[in-house]
Design an enzyme around this catalytic site. Structure first.
Site, PDB file in Angstrom:
ATOM      1  N   SER A  58     -30.079  -1.938  50.690  1.00 57.74           N
ATOM      2  CA  SER A  58     -29.248  -1.113  49.854  1.00 57.74           C
ATOM      3  C   SER A  58     -29.151  -1.602  48.402  1.00 57.74           C
ATOM      4  O   SER A  58     -28.797  -0.833  47.522  1.00 57.74           O
ATOM      5  CB  SER A  58     -27.835  -1.059  50.445  1.00 57.74           C
ATOM      6  OG  SER A  58     -27.280  -2.355  50.523  1.00 57.74           O
TER       7      SER A  58
ATOM      8  N   SER B 226     -30.345  -6.262  52.941  1.00 56.12           N
ATOM      9  CA  SER B 226     -30.236  -5.544  51.666  1.00 56.12           C
ATOM     10  C   SER B 226     -30.475  -6.360  50.401  1.00 56.12           C
ATOM     11  O   SER B 226     -30.546  -5.787  49.321  1.00 56.12           O
ATOM     12  CB  SER B 226     -28.864  -4.887  51.559  1.00 56.12           C
ATOM     13  OG  SER B 226     -28.869  -3.706  52.298  1.00 56.12           O
TER      14      SER B 226
ATOM     15  N   LYS C 181     -23.799  -5.313  41.956  1.00 55.70           N
ATOM     16  CA  LYS C 181     -23.894  -4.151  42.837  1.00 55.70           C
ATOM     17  C   LYS C 181     -22.551  -3.412  42.845  1.00 55.70           C
ATOM     18  O   LYS C 181     -21.491  -4.061  42.761  1.00 55.70           O
ATOM     19  CB  LYS C 181     -24.269  -4.668  44.230  1.00 55.70           C
ATOM     20  CG  LYS C 181     -24.548  -3.625  45.284  1.00 55.70           C
ATOM     21  CD  LYS C 181     -25.056  -4.334  46.556  1.00 55.70           C
ATOM     22  CE  LYS C 181     -25.345  -3.383  47.681  1.00 55.70           C
ATOM     23  NZ  LYS C 181     -25.978  -4.039  48.837  1.00 55.70           N
TER      24      LYS C 181
HETATM   25  N1  GLN Z   1     -30.849  -1.377  56.131  1.00 55.10           N
HETATM   26  C1  GLN Z   1     -29.669  -2.005  56.593  1.00 55.10           C
HETATM   27  C2  GLN Z   1     -28.615  -0.983  56.920  1.00 55.10           C
HETATM   28  O1  GLN Z   1     -28.834   0.142  56.659  1.00 55.10           O
HETATM   29  C3  GLN Z   1     -29.235  -2.992  55.588  1.00 55.10           C
HETATM   30  C4  GLN Z   1     -27.952  -2.752  54.915  1.00 55.10           C
HETATM   31  C5  GLN Z   1     -27.418  -3.937  54.183  1.00 55.10           C
HETATM   32  O2  GLN Z   1     -27.895  -5.062  54.317  1.00 55.10           O
HETATM   33  N2  GLN Z   1     -26.389  -3.694  53.419  1.00 55.10           N
HETATM   34  O3  GLN Z   1     -27.599  -1.285  57.455  1.00 55.10           O
END
Ligand code: GLN
Length: 492
Positions: free
Chosen positions: A152, A176, A75
């Site tokens: 994400s 995410s 990532k």
């Molecule tokens: N949807 C969550 C957020 O927007 C998850 C983000 C994550 O786990 N990096 O914060």
């Protein structure tokens, strides 16, 4: 078709010298070039470097480590020496920030002989559930390119589902890893907080961020996790807890395993096909020897509201370092230092990052700290206690990953709250710091009648602190008894 192999299969062929490291890397490069135009999962490519490393391995011979010569993506928040890392944000994109050092995770993978192919798309600084906040644009779902791959870590999940790499590194702050893995029909694990090192991974919310892999199946998850997990002197929050040999814990049955089904995770209005597939998965585990019981996690409904107070508070602090002075976006002819900061940050950050900085700054300010931040921390403790109590009765907790299959690109465009609610089943574990994974448990046919296999549905299995082994074991037994993990999308 070398790109379609799993890590274990590729390792066997490498050891028997049926294939070379260079052939394996070339297969992934070719596949990525073929499919990524329609997916947009990959944002930085380090293919030449990967080929050089593969040649070195071919010259020396593949080692016994199962990741030797295995190509993967990370990532775009994992620092890797010499490879652009931009958190998919304009604030780092302008000059393509190139880290002079490796994250602990990419370093451990390098030592094992794994070969990095580059970086995957993510929501900006991992804030989002669809990759739509990335400065490089959205990643499409390989099962239906009109839909999101989740977020994400949407780039990592799509890249693995489309066989561009054998596995991908991801991060899970509020779901995410699990949500995109669920949306793309692959396997992903969020680890216990402190099980994997955060050193060298750009932070979003430091008390919630975790590091983990997305793979094609559970055995591969076990291999990657064993390699990257464990105490790291560079991250004081990693624990001393020894890392088990996860692969040796994988068995085909789950006799005597007690699985809890939390009633708060089966809510009114959830997609019927999702509920059906998850309940069916529970029956499969029961047929393999597990016992099921209904449990209650009474503070579940506070998990997402709590997350969206605590996460922005930590974001507001972590984003302070992006001031345009040491690296990243710059502006010309500022009137003074304040004007410089204001313009760098106004131009460099996207709307979601700005929203969180503002919410977090507000919630941490003197007059509101007790009402929001402290209150959320207290509720966090209650949520953690729910899980501690539940794990005195059961070994594993089972639920859906998301209330629906992957949504259409743009569906939540002007509605941040709808996007936040994507995490409803994913934030409780974050508050508690416990491990949880996602595996494919079927497909929704009615959502995409035109698509042969429909859209993947994710099954979530949660374990107690340091209990990655028990959830991997349950997920492995489930995979061995079902075919879902073998399905791959036909990408147009
Ligand atoms: N949807 C969550 C957020 O927007 C998850 C983000 C994550 O786990 N990096 O914060």
């Amino acid at each position: 078709m070398l790109h379609t192999l799993t890590i274990t299969q590729a390792h066997e062929k490498l050891k028997k010298k049926e294939i070379s490291a260079q052939e394996l890397v070339r297969a992934c490069i070719k596949r990525t070039e073929e499919v990524d135009k329609s997916l947009n999962a990959i944002v930085h490519r380090s293919f030449d470097r990967a080929l050089e490393e593969a040649k070195k391995i071919d010259d020396q011979g593949v080692s016994d480590h199962p990741l030797s010569a295995i190509p993967y993506f990370a990532k775009d928040v994992y620092c890797e020496e010499g490879v652009a890392t931009t958190a998919c944000s304009n604030i780092l994109r302008e000059k393509n920030y190139i880290p002079p050092f490796d994250s602990t995770t990419t370093k451990r993978l390098k030592a094992a002989g794994a070969i990095s192919l580059g970086k995957t798309n993510t929501d900006e600084f991992t804030m989002g559930a669809s990759t739509e906040t990335s400065c490089y644009g959205v990643t499409k779902n390989p099962w239906d390119t009109s839909r999101v791959a989740g977020g994400s870590s949407g780039g990592s999940a799509a890249a693995v589902a489309a066989d561009e790499g054998f596995f991908a590194l991801a991060t899970d702050t509020g779901g995410s890893i699990r949500q995109p893995a669920g949306y793309c029909g692959v396997a992903g694990i969020r680890t216990t907080y402190g099980r994997t090192s955060r050193y060298g991974v750009m932070s979003m919310a430091s008390s919630l961020d975790t590091i983990g892999p997305i793979c094609k199946n559970v055995e591969d998850l076990a291999i990657v996790l064993e390699t990257i997990a464990g105490k790291d002197p560079m991250d004081g929050t990693t624990g001393d807890e020894p890392v088990p040999n996860y692969r040796s814990m994988l068995t085909k049955d789950v006799k005597g395993l007690k699985i809890g089904i939390p009633k708060e995770y089966f809510i009114d209005g959830m997609n019927a096909e999702v509920e059906g597939a998850v309940r069916e998965a529970a029956k499969v585990l029961q047929s393999l020897g597990a016992t099921m019981q209904e449990i209650s996690l009474p503070h579940t409904k506070y998990a997402t509201p709590c997350y969206y107070v605590l996460c922005p508070c930590e974001v507001s602090s972590n984003m302070a370092r992006y001031d345009g002075v040491r690296y990243g976006h710059t502006v010309k002819d500022p009137a003074d230092l304040l004007d410089y900061y204001v313009r760098v940050r106004s131009e460099g950050f996207g709307p979601e990052v700005k929203r969180r900085i503002m919410i977090g700054t507000y919630a941490l300010s003197a007059g509101y700290f007790d009402a929001y931040y402290r209150q959320a921390q207290k509720v966090r403790t209650l949520i953690k206690q729910d899980f501690t109590e539940a794990f005195t009765k059961v070994d594993v907790i089972l639920s859906p990953v998301s209330p629906t299959p992957a949504f259409k690109v743009g569906a939540h465009e002007n509605d941040p709250i709808a996007m936040y609610l994507e995490d409803v089943f994913l934030d409780g574990q974050v508050m508690a710091g416990i491990p949880a994974l996602s595996v494919n448990c079927g497909f929704s046919k009615s959502v995409t009648p035109s698509s042969v296999e429909g859209l993947p549905i994710g099954l979530q299995l949660m374990g107690p602190q340091w209990g990655e082994g028990v959830i991997l074991r349950a997920a492995y037994a489930y995979e061995q008894a079902t075919v879902w993990h073998t399905k791959r999308p036909a990408i147009a």
